[in-house]
Structures are given as structure tokens and as C-alpha cells.
Scaffold this motif. Sequence first.
Motif: not given
Length: 136
Positions: A58-87
Motif C-alpha cells: 500500500l505504498g508506505s505500509r503492507l497488509l499481509m494475511g493467510s488462510d488459517s489451517p483447517p481447525g485453527y481459525f478463530e474469528p478476529p476479536q479485540g482489535f480493529y485495523v485503523q485507516i487514516s485518510i486525509d481526503e
Amino acid sequence: MQLNPYLMFNGNCEAAFKFYEQCFGGKIVTLMTHKEAPSAEHIPTEWQDKIMHVCLDLGSRLLMGSDSPPGYFEPPQGFYVQISIDEPAEAERIFHALAENGIVKMPFEQSFWAFRFGMLVDQFGTPWMVNCEKGA
């Protein structure tokens, strides 16, 4: 030091990152499936095309990810990905794109600290905060 979010998915990582690439205007620079890994023979057939690692530049930042192996996925909780946009118009566009088929937790409106701010969970289960401090 630079912190970059690493998001985990339950089999829909590729669709999510193709959406994020279009939404944020970045570029996927790495997309590796499990069948491309040295350990591919130990991965179930139905998981071979799932994402082992993806990186969106994304220019000055990276967003990374993957698929959790079967049986290991847990829904995200306790955080938000924050985006600051000037325009303001771009912030509005991104908020509404992320909100499509998702759940708006706080509408994108004026707050005491920002011209516009909103919170949502997108269609892929990722929680986002979109902040636009400056007015038009």
C-alpha cells in the motif's frame, strides 16, 4: 520499527485480498498457495489452493494475511485495523466499499476528533476503523 497487520481467514483470504487491492488501490506483490510450499504433500487436497501467505503493498505500509489451517481459525476479536485518510471523498468511498455486505458498527459521520469516523466489520470478517481528520 514498522507494524503491519497480518490478517487470518477461514478459506477466503484470496477473495479478501483481491477486494482490498481494488478497494485501497494497492498491489498484491506476493500470493503463495499451500501447494507451492515445500510441505505441500502434507496439506489436504482441498486446502492446496488456499493462501499460505499474501502481501498487499500500500505504498508506505503492507497488509499481509493467510488462510488459517483447517481447525485453527478463530474469528478476529479485540482489535480493529485503523485507516487514516486525509481526503474526505476517498475516506467516504473506502468506508462504504468496506461496509458493503458487512456490518457497520458506527456510521461514518463527524466526531469530536475527526471530520468523519466510522467502524465496521467487512464481508470477510475483518474489523476496520476509518478516520478522516481533515474536512473538505
